[in-house]
Scaffold this motif. Sequence first.
Motif, PDB file in Angstrom:
ATOM      1  N   SER A  21      82.894  26.476  64.102  1.00  0.00           N
ATOM      2  CA  SER A  21      83.762  27.496  63.259  1.00  0.00           C
ATOM      3  C   SER A  21      82.255  27.598  62.345  1.00  0.00           C
ATOM      4  N   VAL A  22      82.735  28.114  61.435  1.00  0.00           N
ATOM      5  CA  VAL A  22      81.780  28.597  59.809  1.00  0.00           C
ATOM      6  C   VAL A  22      81.203  27.398  59.790  1.00  0.00           C
ATOM      7  N   GLU A  23      81.708  26.549  59.275  1.00  0.00           N
ATOM      8  CA  GLU A  23      81.253  25.523  59.288  1.00  0.00           C
ATOM      9  C   GLU A  23      80.286  24.679  60.138  1.00  0.00           C
ATOM     10  N   ASP A  24      80.537  25.028  60.939  1.00  0.00           N
ATOM     11  CA  ASP A  24      79.529  23.610  62.022  1.00  0.00           C
ATOM     12  C   ASP A  24      78.386  24.139  62.545  1.00  0.00           C
ATOM     13  N   ARG A  25      78.398  25.837  61.866  1.00  0.00           N
ATOM     14  CA  ARG A  25      76.975  26.728  62.482  1.00  0.00           C
ATOM     15  C   ARG A  25      76.892  26.474  61.056  1.00  0.00           C
ATOM     16  N   VAL A  49      78.668  15.483  65.263  1.00  0.00           N
ATOM     17  CA  VAL A  49      79.963  14.524  65.460  1.00  0.00           C
ATOM     18  C   VAL A  49      80.474  14.183  64.308  1.00  0.00           C
ATOM     19  N   PRO A  50      82.710  14.181  64.313  1.00  0.00           N
ATOM     20  CA  PRO A  50      82.984  14.266  63.225  1.00  0.00           C
ATOM     21  C   PRO A  50      83.147  13.079  62.689  1.00  0.00           C
ATOM     22  N   GLN A  51      82.912  13.098  61.321  1.00  0.00           N
ATOM     23  CA  GLN A  51      83.082  11.606  60.427  1.00  0.00           C
ATOM     24  C   GLN A  51      84.065  11.220  59.217  1.00  0.00           C
ATOM     25  N   PRO A  52      85.191  10.347  59.264  1.00  0.00           N
ATOM     26  CA  PRO A  52      85.631  10.113  58.619  1.00  0.00           C
ATOM     27  C   PRO A  52      86.056  10.867  56.905  1.00  0.00           C
ATOM     28  N   SER A  53      86.671  11.188  56.011  1.00  0.00           N
ATOM     29  CA  SER A  53      87.030  12.260  55.558  1.00  0.00           C
ATOM     30  C   SER A  53      87.118  10.421  54.148  1.00  0.00           C
ATOM     31  N   ALA A  54      87.125  11.423  52.693  1.00  0.00           N
ATOM     32  CA  ALA A  54      86.764   9.941  51.946  1.00  0.00           C
ATOM     33  C   ALA A  54      88.302   9.838  52.132  1.00  0.00           C
ATOM     34  N   GLN A  55      88.764   8.644  51.832  1.00  0.00           N
ATOM     35  CA  GLN A  55      90.077   7.494  51.701  1.00  0.00           C
ATOM     36  C   GLN A  55      90.108   8.110  50.335  1.00  0.00           C
ATOM     37  N   GLY A  56      91.273   8.522  49.929  1.00  0.00           N
ATOM     38  CA  GLY A  56      92.431   8.098  48.352  1.00  0.00           C
ATOM     39  C   GLY A  56      91.658   9.404  47.424  1.00  0.00           C
ATOM     40  N   ASN A  59      94.439  16.207  48.298  1.00  0.00           N
ATOM     41  CA  ASN A  59      93.692  17.154  48.465  1.00  0.00           C
ATOM     42  C   ASN A  59      91.900  17.404  48.495  1.00  0.00           C
ATOM     43  N   SER A  60      91.418  16.847  49.339  1.00  0.00           N
ATOM     44  CA  SER A  60      90.217  16.540  48.886  1.00  0.00           C
ATOM     45  C   SER A  60      90.008  18.370  50.143  1.00  0.00           C
ATOM     46  N   LYS A  61      89.119  18.938  50.120  1.00  0.00           N
ATOM     47  CA  LYS A  61      88.709  19.931  50.973  1.00  0.00           C
ATOM     48  C   LYS A  61      87.473  20.076  51.295  1.00  0.00           C
ATOM     49  N   LEU A  62      86.423  18.514  51.229  1.00  0.00           N
ATOM     50  CA  LEU A  62      85.556  18.361  52.441  1.00  0.00           C
ATOM     51  C   LEU A  62      85.355  18.395  53.679  1.00  0.00           C
ATOM     52  N   VAL A  85      78.015  17.382  54.660  1.00  0.00           N
ATOM     53  CA  VAL A  85      79.194  18.190  53.348  1.00  0.00           C
ATOM     54  C   VAL A  85      79.244  18.609  52.863  1.00  0.00           C
ATOM     55  N   ARG A  86      80.773  19.648  53.113  1.00  0.00           N
ATOM     56  CA  ARG A  86      80.194  21.050  52.705  1.00  0.00           C
ATOM     57  C   ARG A  86      81.462  21.612  52.434  1.00  0.00           C
ATOM     58  N   ASP A  87      81.001  21.910  50.814  1.00  0.00           N
ATOM     59  CA  ASP A  87      82.786  22.134  50.122  1.00  0.00           C
ATOM     60  C   ASP A  87      83.135  23.440  49.968  1.00  0.00           C
ATOM     61  N   GLY A  88      83.539  23.985  50.503  1.00  0.00           N
ATOM     62  CA  GLY A  88      83.137  26.431  49.929  1.00  0.00           C
ATOM     63  C   GLY A  88      81.985  25.864  50.586  1.00  0.00           C
ATOM     64  N   GLN A  89      81.245  27.162  50.207  1.00  0.00           N
ATOM     65  CA  GLN A  89      79.839  27.947  50.555  1.00  0.00           C
ATOM     66  C   GLN A  89      79.054  26.754  50.164  1.00  0.00           C
ATOM     67  N   LEU A  90      79.226  25.561  49.965  1.00  0.00           N
ATOM     68  CA  LEU A  90      78.050  24.873  48.538  1.00  0.00           C
ATOM     69  C   LEU A  90      78.162  24.167  50.559  1.00  0.00           C
TER      70      LEU A  90
END
Length: 99
Positions: A21-25, A49-56, A59-62, A85-90
């Motif tokens: 994916s774009v995120e992976d690259r 290696v996928p990591q668990p997303s932040a719990q709690g 609508n987290s898009k990280l 960690v990606r959030d949009g373009q960051l």
Amino acid sequence: MHYLMLWLTLLPGCALAQELSVEDRACITAAAAKLPAVTALKIEGSRLVPQPSAQGQRNSKLYHVRVEIDASVAGQTSTYLFNCVRDGQLTVIQPVGVR
């Protein structure tokens, strides 16, 4: 830039390159840029290696993965570990360690 060129030379031979994916690259490229600045460093391969997303957090898009890059220099092979960690373009890359 040197690492990006090495990484891009690995892409055509990798059957999974089209599936990234774009995120992976973005994570692999950013992590490769954080490798030690050694002229003879050769990137042998990389994994995500996928990591668990932040719990709690609703609508987290990280996007969070661990990037593992196998590299060799002077006959010694090491695996460099990074959190991405990606959030949009960051894209934020955090070195974790070396195996």
